[in-house]
Scaffold this motif. Structure first.
Motif, PDB file in Angstrom:
ATOM      1  N   ASP A  70      -0.896   8.981  -4.812  1.00 59.99           N
ATOM      2  CA  ASP A  70      -1.428   9.864  -3.781  1.00 59.99           C
ATOM      3  C   ASP A  70      -2.616   9.239  -3.066  1.00 59.99           C
ATOM      4  O   ASP A  70      -2.884   9.547  -1.912  1.00 59.99           O
ATOM      5  N   ASP A  71      -3.365   8.378  -3.768  1.00 59.92           N
ATOM      6  CA  ASP A  71      -4.557   7.765  -3.196  1.00 59.92           C
ATOM      7  C   ASP A  71      -4.237   6.602  -2.266  1.00 59.92           C
ATOM      8  O   ASP A  71      -5.113   6.121  -1.558  1.00 59.92           O
ATOM      9  N   ILE A  72      -3.030   6.088  -2.310  1.00 56.77           N
ATOM     10  CA  ILE A  72      -2.683   4.886  -1.563  1.00 56.77           C
ATOM     11  C   ILE A  72      -2.612   5.185  -0.071  1.00 56.77           C
ATOM     12  O   ILE A  72      -1.918   6.102   0.359  1.00 56.77           O
ATOM     13  N   ASP A  73      -3.347   4.397   0.691  1.00 53.15           N
ATOM     14  CA  ASP A  73      -3.334   4.519   2.148  1.00 53.15           C
ATOM     15  C   ASP A  73      -2.339   3.509   2.699  1.00 53.15           C
ATOM     16  O   ASP A  73      -2.630   2.316   2.779  1.00 53.15           O
ATOM     17  N   SER A  74      -1.168   4.007   3.053  1.00 53.62           N
ATOM     18  CA  SER A  74      -0.125   3.100   3.559  1.00 53.62           C
ATOM     19  C   SER A  74      -0.192   2.918   5.056  1.00 53.62           C
ATOM     20  O   SER A  74       0.671   2.272   5.663  1.00 53.62           O
ATOM     21  N   SER A  75      -1.235   3.490   5.684  1.00 55.86           N
ATOM     22  CA  SER A  75      -1.378   3.350   7.130  1.00 55.86           C
ATOM     23  C   SER A  75      -2.179   2.119   7.519  1.00 55.86           C
ATOM     24  O   SER A  75      -2.182   1.723   8.681  1.00 55.86           O
ATOM     25  N   ARG A  76      -2.869   1.526   6.529  1.00 59.00           N
ATOM     26  CA  ARG A  76      -3.697   0.344   6.773  1.00 59.00           C
ATOM     27  C   ARG A  76      -3.321  -0.743   5.781  1.00 59.00           C
ATOM     28  O   ARG A  76      -3.085  -0.464   4.603  1.00 59.00           O
ATOM     29  N   PRO A  77      -3.256  -2.006   6.235  1.00 56.58           N
ATOM     30  CA  PRO A  77      -2.948  -3.090   5.299  1.00 56.58           C
ATOM     31  C   PRO A  77      -4.070  -3.284   4.290  1.00 56.58           C
ATOM     32  O   PRO A  77      -5.234  -2.985   4.569  1.00 56.58           O
ATOM     33  N   SER A 109       7.353  -7.145  -4.028  1.00 55.68           N
ATOM     34  CA  SER A 109       8.026  -5.973  -3.456  1.00 55.68           C
ATOM     35  C   SER A 109       7.108  -4.762  -3.360  1.00 55.68           C
ATOM     36  O   SER A 109       7.569  -3.669  -3.009  1.00 55.68           O
ATOM     37  N   ASN A 110       5.826  -4.951  -3.651  1.00 54.28           N
ATOM     38  CA  ASN A 110       4.899  -3.817  -3.685  1.00 54.28           C
ATOM     39  C   ASN A 110       3.968  -3.834  -2.477  1.00 54.28           C
ATOM     40  O   ASN A 110       2.759  -4.005  -2.595  1.00 54.28           O
ATOM     41  N   HIS A 111       4.555  -3.695  -1.308  1.00 51.43           N
ATOM     42  CA  HIS A 111       3.789  -3.647  -0.068  1.00 51.43           C
ATOM     43  C   HIS A 111       4.528  -2.761   0.924  1.00 51.43           C
ATOM     44  O   HIS A 111       5.675  -2.367   0.697  1.00 51.43           O
ATOM     45  N   TYR A 112       3.844  -2.454   2.017  1.00 53.16           N
ATOM     46  CA  TYR A 112       4.413  -1.583   3.039  1.00 53.16           C
ATOM     47  C   TYR A 112       4.621  -2.368   4.330  1.00 53.16           C
ATOM     48  O   TYR A 112       4.195  -3.523   4.445  1.00 53.16           O
ATOM     49  N   GLU A 113       5.276  -1.716   5.286  1.00 55.90           N
ATOM     50  CA  GLU A 113       5.527  -2.392   6.560  1.00 55.90           C
ATOM     51  C   GLU A 113       4.229  -2.838   7.222  1.00 55.90           C
ATOM     52  O   GLU A 113       4.178  -3.912   7.829  1.00 55.90           O
ATOM     53  N   VAL A 114       3.183  -2.036   7.094  1.00 59.53           N
ATOM     54  CA  VAL A 114       1.911  -2.387   7.719  1.00 59.53           C
ATOM     55  C   VAL A 114       1.332  -3.647   7.087  1.00 59.53           C
ATOM     56  O   VAL A 114       0.704  -4.467   7.762  1.00 59.53           O
ATOM     57  N   ASP A 115       1.564  -3.830   5.769  1.00 66.42           N
ATOM     58  CA  ASP A 115       1.092  -5.041   5.091  1.00 66.42           C
ATOM     59  C   ASP A 115       1.904  -6.252   5.527  1.00 66.42           C
ATOM     60  O   ASP A 115       1.353  -7.332   5.772  1.00 66.42           O
ATOM     61  N   ALA A 116       3.223  -6.071   5.642  1.00 65.49           N
ATOM     62  CA  ALA A 116       4.083  -7.168   6.084  1.00 65.49           C
ATOM     63  C   ALA A 116       3.725  -7.595   7.502  1.00 65.49           C
ATOM     64  O   ALA A 116       3.695  -8.798   7.814  1.00 65.49           O
ATOM     65  N   ALA A 117       3.429  -6.624   8.357  1.00 62.35           N
ATOM     66  CA  ALA A 117       3.067  -6.957   9.733  1.00 62.35           C
ATOM     67  C   ALA A 117       1.767  -7.751   9.771  1.00 62.35           C
ATOM     68  O   ALA A 117       1.644  -8.740  10.518  1.00 62.35           O
TER      69      ALA A 117
END
Length: 268
Positions: free
Chosen positions: A5-12, A25-33
């Motif tokens: 719940d604490d994870i901010d997936s809107s910012r890398p 495999s533990n990253h989001y699209e924002v991190d990949a970008a």
């Protein structure tokens, strides 16, 4: 509230960007970008992440085999990527104890992957921030895992270039080392602009614009983290040149292609 719940997936986040470069495999699209934004500026960053990891492995093995260290404090541990530090150390000495620390909730979420150590040893995780050294040193996890009357290796791998002088980088390292006994060690890897200032300036701009602030340091500035300590040969060098092991393939690259210093030093 859970770690997820604490994870901010809107910012890398640096840990997740690093995970992307290591083919995790533990990253989001924002991190990949954000990661790809740096790759466009510095195509060698993926190899650099791998070489940085290899430096950590070599330094850990040397500390266990040659220096007899049996305790590690790894701050900025990042998302578990096998082999993790405790797996490298415990493969040599199963009784080794390791405490990991990181401030990213996604690392907390995956911390179980850092705890699968040997029965003879111990591994633990504390959710804490490098800039709060007292929080780490006074944590019950540290007290239950490490004996501060015995030598400890403080491992700061690819962490300090995210901590500016204004945030107290040198003072925090000093405080942590002051809490450790004689015979302890400091392990550092750190990005530099010494070989190609233009490249690292552009990398820093790309990184800081999307991921995190930081400070790229010169050889003398990285060496300053080891003030008062006894540097292990060959001193502060480009990390893939630090004590290459027999049979280990050497990358055919220039220092400018992997502008990361590595060093290990002993507290007298």
């Amino acid at each position: 509230m859970t770690a997820r719940d604490d994870i901010d997936s809107s910012r890398p986040h640096p840990a997740r960007v690093y995970d992307y470069w290591l083919d995790g495999s533990n990253h989001y699209e924002v991190d990949a970008a954000a990661a790809e934004q740096v790759v466009r500026v510095w195509p060698g960053v993926v190899l650099g992440a791998q070489l940085n990891r290899a430096f950590m492995h070599r330094a850990t093995r040397w500390l266990v085999r040659e220096a007899g260290v049996r305790q590690f404090l790894d701050i900025g541990a990042g998302i578990p990527t096998e082999p993790n530090l405790h797996q490298v150390a415990q493969a040599v000495a199963p009784e080794t104890r390791v405490l990991y620390a990181d401030n990213d909730p996604i690392v907390l979420h995956h911390a179980q992957g850092l705890l699968s150590g040997t029965p003879e040893g111990r591994t633990a995780y504390v959710h804490a921030d490098f800039t709060d050294p007292d929080g780490i040193l006074n944590s019950p996890e540290l007290r239950e895992t490490l004996d501060l009357q015995q030598p400890v290796a403080l491992s700061l791998i690819a962490l300090l270039h995210f901590i500016t002088d204004e945030r107290g980088a040198y003072e925090i390292v000093g405080k942590l080392m002051n809490a450790l006994p004689s015979g302890s060690y400091l392990v550092v890897s750190h990005a530099t602009a010494d070989f190609d200032p233009d490249l690292l300036t552009r990398v820093a701009e790309a990184y800081q614009s999307s991921v995190a602030e930081g400070q790229i340091r010169s050889s003398s500035e990285v060496s300053r983290f080891f003030d008062g300590l006894e540097l292990v040969d060959p001193g502060v060098v480009v990390a893939h040149r630090w004590r290459p092991e027999e049979g280990e393939p050497q990358p055919d690259i220039t220092d400018a292609e992997f502008p990361v210093y590595g060093g290990v030093a002993r507290k007298p």
